[in-house]
Design an enzyme around this catalytic site. Structure first.
Site, PDB file in Angstrom:
ATOM      1  CG  HIS A  83      22.730 -50.043 -33.099  1.00  0.00           C
ATOM      2  ND1 HIS A  83      21.433 -50.057 -33.548  1.00  0.00           N
ATOM      3  CD2 HIS A  83      23.344 -49.017 -33.756  1.00  0.00           C
ATOM      4  CE1 HIS A  83      21.260 -49.088 -34.440  1.00  0.00           C
ATOM      5  NE2 HIS A  83      22.400 -48.437 -34.565  1.00  0.00           N
TER       6      HIS A  83
ATOM      7  CD  GLU B  49      20.908 -46.423 -37.255  1.00  0.00           C
ATOM      8  OE1 GLU B  49      21.583 -45.599 -36.597  1.00  0.00           O
ATOM      9  OE2 GLU B  49      21.265 -47.594 -37.435  1.00  0.00           O
TER      10      GLU B  49
ATOM     11  CG  HIS C  17      24.083 -44.732 -32.270  1.00  0.00           C
ATOM     12  ND1 HIS C  17      22.879 -44.160 -32.606  1.00  0.00           N
ATOM     13  CD2 HIS C  17      24.365 -45.622 -33.262  1.00  0.00           C
ATOM     14  CE1 HIS C  17      22.445 -44.674 -33.744  1.00  0.00           C
ATOM     15  NE2 HIS C  17      23.330 -45.570 -34.161  1.00  0.00           N
ATOM     16  CD  GLU C  18      27.534 -47.641 -33.732  1.00  0.00           C
ATOM     17  OE1 GLU C  18      26.977 -48.734 -33.953  1.00  0.00           O
ATOM     18  OE2 GLU C  18      27.379 -46.655 -34.475  1.00  0.00           O
TER      19      GLU C  18
END
Length: 293
Positions: free
Chosen positions: A150, A223, A146-147
């Protein structure tokens, strides 16, 4: 870089359209007649609005390390097997995403993680000890994905540019309204008076709240994209769904205010419209409903 250029070009076009519209409606001529140059004010507002946001982005890695006490792991000499696994996992995910390998850090705290940095090839991914202790390796890998997503999506830069745009409009319109109140309503013709300054302060607060709604909406959308990005990097949506479900069942540590929007999850906002993150349930549902994952 291409996306950043197009984004800046779009925002310049918006500012030009705003300036042209004001002139067509006669607002620009009125302000000029009253001693206020709207073009100069627009340039001033953009400089102030973007400068603060961009400086914050450039200092984001340093500020994150200082404010959270994050300790960067030496990739050549990790302290233990867990640190070695963390670095290796982040680097593998970064390679799959086609970005430079980020620095990897650990900080003390309840479950959370974040990514920051001004450049895709010079970023930071940090995880808390609470997250490492409360999740399985597969779930931690999903959070790391997820990071990394980003970073690959350029979310930090995009959000900074959006913040710069809304800052510009807040500064500009607060001063236009302040000038109108001072000159037209209060009939002050001796420069700017107390009515101008008082109105600017009130308008900056009100417009700032409205601008926060815009920034928060964009933050929530990114997100969803980062959750989907994690699923794509890992080749399955299930690890991210399980990680989100686990986060939904624990008390999430609220990061320092500057980095709240960067965390994998955030404490509940006063209003859902001001929240930087969607509800965990909504994020899980979005992953389950996605057809292309």
């Amino acid at each position: 870089m291409k996306r950043i250029f197009l984004f800046l070009l779009t925002n310049m076009a918006v500012l030009l359209v705003l300036s042209a519209t004001m002139n067509v409606l006669g607002v620009g001529r009125f302000l000029t007649a009253e001693g206020l140059d709207p073009t100069q004010l627009l340039i001033f507002s953009a400089l102030i609005g973007f400068t603060g946001a961009i400086i914050s982005l450039l200092l984001s890695k340093w500020m994150a390390k200082r404010s959270t006490g994050a300790r960067v792991i030496d990739p050549q000499a990790p302290g233990n097997a867990r640190e070695a696994w963390l670095v290796d996992t982040v680097h593998q995910l970064a390679d799959r995403a086609g970005i430079g390998r980020p620095e990897v850090a650990i900080y003390e705290g309840a479950p959370n993680a974040f990514a920051t940095g001004a450049f895709k090839n010079d970023s930071l991914v940090a995880v808390s000890t609470g997250l490492l202790e409360s999740m399985t390796e597969e779930e931690v890998a999903a959070v790391l994905g997820h990071e990394v997503a980003h970073i690959a999506n350029g979310d930090m830069v995009t959000l900074t540019l959006i913040q710069g745009v809304v800052n510009t409009f807040v500064i500009f319109f607060a001063r236009v309204v302040g000038y109108f109140v001072d000159r037209v309503l209060l009939k002050n013709d001796r420069g700017v008076g107390i009515g101008y300054y008082a109105t600017v302060i009130v308008c900056e607060i009100v417009f700032g709240i409205l601008a926060s709604l815009v920034v928060a909406w964009f933050s929530r959308q990114r997100e969803y994209r980062a959750d989907a990005g994690s699923a794509q990097l890992l080749g399955s949506r299930e690890p991210m769904i399980r990680a989100l479900a686990r986060l939904g069942g624990v008390e999430v540590n609220d990061l320092p205010k500057t980095f709240q929007a960067s965390g994998i999850a955030s404490a509940k906002a006063v209003s859902a419209m001001l929240a930087s993150h969607p509800p965990i349930e909504a994020r899980i549902h979005a992953l389950q409903a996605a057809q292309h994952l």
